[in-house]
Design an enzyme around this catalytic site. Structure first.
Site, PDB file in Angstrom:
ATOM      1  N   GLY A  21       0.641  -1.411   0.001  1.00 17.28           N
ATOM      2  CA  GLY A  21      -0.208  -0.014  -0.062  1.00 17.28           C
ATOM      3  C   GLY A  21       0.727   1.218   0.075  1.00 17.28           C
ATOM      4  N   SER A  22       2.002   1.146  -0.453  1.00 12.05           N
ATOM      5  CA  SER A  22       2.937   2.593  -0.545  1.00 12.05           C
ATOM      6  C   SER A  22       2.142   3.188  -1.373  1.00 12.05           C
ATOM      7  CB  SER A  22       4.458   2.291  -0.983  1.00 12.05           C
ATOM      8  OG  SER A  22       4.562   1.982  -2.265  1.00 12.05           O
ATOM      9  N   ASN A  23       1.726   2.873  -2.598  1.00 14.97           N
ATOM     10  CA  ASN A  23       1.016   3.954  -3.523  1.00 14.97           C
ATOM     11  C   ASN A  23      -0.315   4.414  -3.031  1.00 14.97           C
ATOM     12  OD1 ASN A  23       2.446   4.330  -6.322  1.00 14.97           O
ATOM     13  ND2 ASN A  23       2.563   2.232  -5.795  1.00 14.97           N
ATOM     14  N   LEU A  95      -8.693  -9.399 -11.200  1.00 18.40           N
ATOM     15  CA  LEU A  95      -9.468  -8.983 -12.483  1.00 18.40           C
ATOM     16  C   LEU A  95     -10.472  -8.183 -12.053  1.00 18.40           C
ATOM     17  CD1 LEU A  95      -9.070  -9.074 -15.627  1.00 18.40           C
ATOM     18  CD2 LEU A  95     -10.485 -11.010 -15.604  1.00 18.40           C
ATOM     19  N   ASN A 110      -5.537   2.220 -13.318  1.00 20.74           N
ATOM     20  CA  ASN A 110      -4.565   1.203 -12.737  1.00 20.74           C
ATOM     21  C   ASN A 110      -3.011   1.700 -12.968  1.00 20.74           C
ATOM     22  OD1 ASN A 110      -3.530  -1.402 -11.669  1.00 20.74           O
ATOM     23  ND2 ASN A 110      -2.979  -2.103 -13.575  1.00 20.74           N
ATOM     24  N   HIS A 112       0.828   0.083 -13.410  1.00 15.59           N
ATOM     25  CA  HIS A 112       1.426  -1.087 -13.897  1.00 15.59           C
ATOM     26  C   HIS A 112       2.909  -0.963 -13.910  1.00 15.59           C
ATOM     27  CE1 HIS A 112       1.747  -5.318 -15.278  1.00 15.59           C
ATOM     28  NE2 HIS A 112       2.895  -4.734 -15.998  1.00 15.59           N
ATOM     29  N   GLU A 182       6.575   5.716  -9.577  1.00 10.43           N
ATOM     30  CA  GLU A 182       5.014   5.373  -9.242  1.00 10.43           C
ATOM     31  C   GLU A 182       4.878   6.679  -8.252  1.00 10.43           C
ATOM     32  OE1 GLU A 182       3.958   0.863  -9.955  1.00 10.43           O
ATOM     33  OE2 GLU A 182       4.592   1.353  -7.978  1.00 10.43           O
TER      34      GLU A 182
HETATM   35  C1  GAR Z   1       3.149  -1.189  -7.536  1.00 11.93           C
HETATM   36  O1  GAR Z   1       4.514  -1.498  -7.990  1.00 11.93           O
HETATM   37  C2  GAR Z   1       2.104  -1.476  -8.720  1.00 11.93           C
HETATM   38  O2  GAR Z   1       2.540  -0.951  -9.906  1.00 11.93           O
HETATM   39  C3  GAR Z   1       2.152  -3.103  -8.845  1.00 11.93           C
HETATM   40  O3  GAR Z   1       2.060  -3.480  -7.374  1.00 11.93           O
HETATM   41  C4  GAR Z   1       2.790  -2.667  -6.557  1.00 11.93           C
HETATM   42  C5  GAR Z   1       1.993  -2.369  -5.386  1.00 11.93           C
HETATM   43  O4  GAR Z   1       2.884  -1.851  -4.423  1.00 11.93           O
HETATM   44  N1  GAR Z   1       0.856  -3.529  -9.342  1.00 11.93           N
HETATM   45  C6  GAR Z   1       0.804  -4.336 -10.349  1.00 11.93           C
HETATM   46  O5  GAR Z   1       1.674  -5.056 -10.337  1.00 11.93           O
HETATM   47  C7  GAR Z   1      -0.541  -4.561 -10.866  1.00 11.93           C
HETATM   48  N2  GAR Z   1      -0.166  -5.608 -12.106  1.00 11.93           N
HETATM   49  P1  GAR Z   1       2.420  -0.905  -3.201  1.00 11.93           P
HETATM   50  O6  GAR Z   1       1.498  -1.736  -2.571  1.00 11.93           O
HETATM   51  O7  GAR Z   1       3.538  -0.527  -2.460  1.00 11.93           O
HETATM   52  O8  GAR Z   1       1.606   0.397  -3.841  1.00 11.93           O
END
Ligand code: GAR
Length: 201
Positions: A21-23, A95, A110, A112, A182
């Site tokens: 969940g950093s994003n 999905l 989303n 990616h 990101e």
């Molecule tokens: C992020 O890098 C995001 O782009 C990726 O999961 C990570 C989640 O990081 N998403 C995918 O791979 C979707 N296909 P986070 O939990 O630290 O935000």
């Protein structure tokens, strides 16, 4: 009523996440200081996901659901009941069913962790992506922010940014570079989108 229309001018964002969940945290923090939009919900399909603690710490309500809830319309009804304007996927690994896509046309985005259309599709998430990018000998990777349709990673692209893949990179070191990209871009791209949205009826 003037007060009510003022309230509705604040757009309502829901984040869906499955992992650390950093994003999600960056997005919540970004919009905490914004008059125009707010993150009002963090939806999550993994009871042990770090994003739930982050949402708690930041005072954002969370909603835990399972795969059946997503398929049978329960999640969709929850998002509609909360009058969500924009659904933001931030490391959400399931999905999105067609009914939910159709209920939020051009209102689900989303991020990616690669330069789509390469390195996308089912099973391509998190470290799997970075591992594949390094194994393919790519010299460049990056991020793609895109609308969500009912197929993994295939919706219209909204934004891409690149970074180098360096000699000696591991999935961990590349993931750290991608995460920085990101965090630098996702909140601003979401803000631009949310500002341009007509209010949800
Ligand atoms: C992020 O890098 C995001 O782009 C990726 O999961 C990570 C989640 O990081 N998403 C995918 O791979 C979707 N296909 P986070 O939990 O630290 O935000």
């Amino acid at each position: 009523m003037a007060g009510r229309s003022h309230l509705r001018s604040v757009k309502r964002i829901a984040i869906l996440a499955s992992g650390s969940g950093s994003n999600a945290q960056r997005l919540i923090e970004h919009f905490a200081g914004s008059a125009g939009a707010q993150v009002v919900l963090v939806g999550c399909d993994q009871p042990a996901a770090g994003v739930l603690q982050r949402a708690w710490d930041l005072g954002v309500p969370s909603y835990l659901f399972n795969a059946a809830d997503l398929r049978n319309g329960t999640v969709q009804r929850e998002l509609q009941a909360l009058r969500i304007d924009l659904v933001v996927l931030a490391g959400f690994l399931r999905l999105i069913p067609a009914d939910l896509v159709n209920a939020f046309p051009e209102r689900i985005v989303n991020i990616h962790p690669a330069l789509l259309p390469k390195f996308g599709g089912k099973g391509m998430y998190g470290h799997n992506v970075h591992h594949a990018v390094i194994a393919a000998g790519e010299q460049e990777s990056g991020i793609t922010i895109h609308y969500v349709n009912e197929r993994y990673d295939e919706g219209e692209h909204l934004f891409q940014a690149t970074c180098p893949v360096l000699p000696g990179d591991t999935p961990d070191t590349l993931a750290a570079r991608i995460h920085a990209l990101e965090h630098a871009h996702y909140p601003a791209v979401v803000e631009k989108l949310v500002r341009a949205l007509p209010p949800t009826p």
